[in-house]
Design a protein around this motif. Sequence first.
Motif, PDB file in Angstrom:
ATOM      1  N   THR A   3      43.255  48.328  39.952  1.00  0.00           N
ATOM      2  CA  THR A   3      43.195  48.117  41.399  1.00  0.00           C
ATOM      3  C   THR A   3      43.700  49.344  42.146  1.00  0.00           C
ATOM      4  OG1 THR A   3      43.566  45.777  40.980  1.00  0.00           O
ATOM      5  CG2 THR A   3      43.913  46.539  43.225  1.00  0.00           C
ATOM      6  N   GLY A  34      45.881  41.391  49.311  1.00  0.00           N
ATOM      7  CA  GLY A  34      45.127  40.986  50.486  1.00  0.00           C
ATOM      8  C   GLY A  34      43.762  40.478  50.084  1.00  0.00           C
ATOM      9  N   ARG A  35      42.843  40.514  51.018  1.00  0.00           N
ATOM     10  CA  ARG A  35      41.493  39.978  50.793  1.00  0.00           C
ATOM     11  C   ARG A  35      40.809  40.645  49.606  1.00  0.00           C
ATOM     12  NH1 ARG A  35      36.226  41.167  53.136  1.00  0.00           N
ATOM     13  NH2 ARG A  35      37.209  42.814  54.346  1.00  0.00           N
ATOM     14  N   PHE A  36      40.916  41.969  49.506  1.00  0.00           N
ATOM     15  CA  PHE A  36      40.242  42.668  48.408  1.00  0.00           C
ATOM     16  C   PHE A  36      40.854  42.328  47.058  1.00  0.00           C
ATOM     17  CE2 PHE A  36      38.836  46.355  51.377  1.00  0.00           C
ATOM     18  CZ  PHE A  36      37.797  45.573  51.864  1.00  0.00           C
ATOM     19  N   THR A  37      42.173  42.259  46.984  1.00  0.00           N
ATOM     20  CA  THR A  37      42.790  41.925  45.691  1.00  0.00           C
ATOM     21  C   THR A  37      42.477  40.496  45.284  1.00  0.00           C
ATOM     22  OG1 THR A  37      44.910  41.420  46.752  1.00  0.00           O
ATOM     23  CG2 THR A  37      44.633  43.639  45.840  1.00  0.00           C
ATOM     24  N   ARG A  38      42.404  39.601  46.258  1.00  0.00           N
ATOM     25  CA  ARG A  38      42.006  38.209  45.927  1.00  0.00           C
ATOM     26  C   ARG A  38      40.571  38.183  45.411  1.00  0.00           C
ATOM     27  NH1 ARG A  38      45.008  37.426  50.564  1.00  0.00           N
ATOM     28  NH2 ARG A  38      43.168  37.254  51.884  1.00  0.00           N
ATOM     29  N   ALA A  39      39.701  38.983  46.009  1.00  0.00           N
ATOM     30  CA  ALA A  39      38.310  39.041  45.553  1.00  0.00           C
ATOM     31  C   ALA A  39      38.228  39.610  44.138  1.00  0.00           C
ATOM     32  CB  ALA A  39      37.462  39.865  46.517  1.00  0.00           C
ATOM     33  N   SER A  90      38.768  37.265  41.257  1.00  0.00           N
ATOM     34  CA  SER A  90      37.714  36.294  40.949  1.00  0.00           C
ATOM     35  C   SER A  90      36.405  36.935  40.485  1.00  0.00           C
ATOM     36  CB  SER A  90      37.463  35.402  42.165  1.00  0.00           C
ATOM     37  OG  SER A  90      36.951  36.171  43.234  1.00  0.00           O
ATOM     38  N   CYS A 139      35.176  47.719  47.087  1.00  0.00           N
ATOM     39  CA  CYS A 139      35.243  46.359  47.620  1.00  0.00           C
ATOM     40  C   CYS A 139      34.435  46.186  48.900  1.00  0.00           C
ATOM     41  CB  CYS A 139      36.699  45.972  47.848  1.00  0.00           C
ATOM     42  SG  CYS A 139      37.665  45.901  46.329  1.00  0.00           S
ATOM     43  N   SER A 140      34.113  47.276  49.592  1.00  0.00           N
ATOM     44  CA  SER A 140      33.296  47.191  50.805  1.00  0.00           C
ATOM     45  C   SER A 140      32.667  48.544  51.105  1.00  0.00           C
ATOM     46  CB  SER A 140      34.141  46.753  52.006  1.00  0.00           C
ATOM     47  OG  SER A 140      35.007  47.790  52.406  1.00  0.00           O
TER      48      SER A 140
END
Length: 141
Positions: free
Chosen positions: A85, A91-96, A99, A59-60
């Motif tokens: 996952t 959090g931000r990564f799971t929301r990303a 999508s 994710c980053s």
Amino acid sequence: MALALYDRLRAAELAAGGPADAVVVAGAGSARPGGNDGTLAAVRQLGLLLPVPVTGAYCSASTPVPAEAVALLHARGFRRVAVATHLLAPGRFTRALASVPGTWAVAAPIADHARVARLVAARYAGAGADAREATRARATA
């Protein structure tokens, strides 16, 4: 950890309507040497449990990113690409991940999985035992 990933992946596939034909294990990602070793181990271990290709993504801070990994699998002919996952909490990564285009299913994070809780408890107990032993060794030295 791989068994927790497996359980969460199977639940996501069931909700999506069936099994995936390829899986991306998505970890947080790190630029630090060795920082992605946990995700790489999860890819190997989950690959032993599944009859489909399993690849890693981050994710980053590392590549490939999940969207690239999913697109690559689609380009190779896979249609039902799921994301396992390899993250602890929402959090931000799971929301990303939710999508990422072209995903068949996206598994939930694993922190509240019973297998992870047992692993954490065992490691905590082991660390406590090690600390008590070190204290006794210093006291008798």
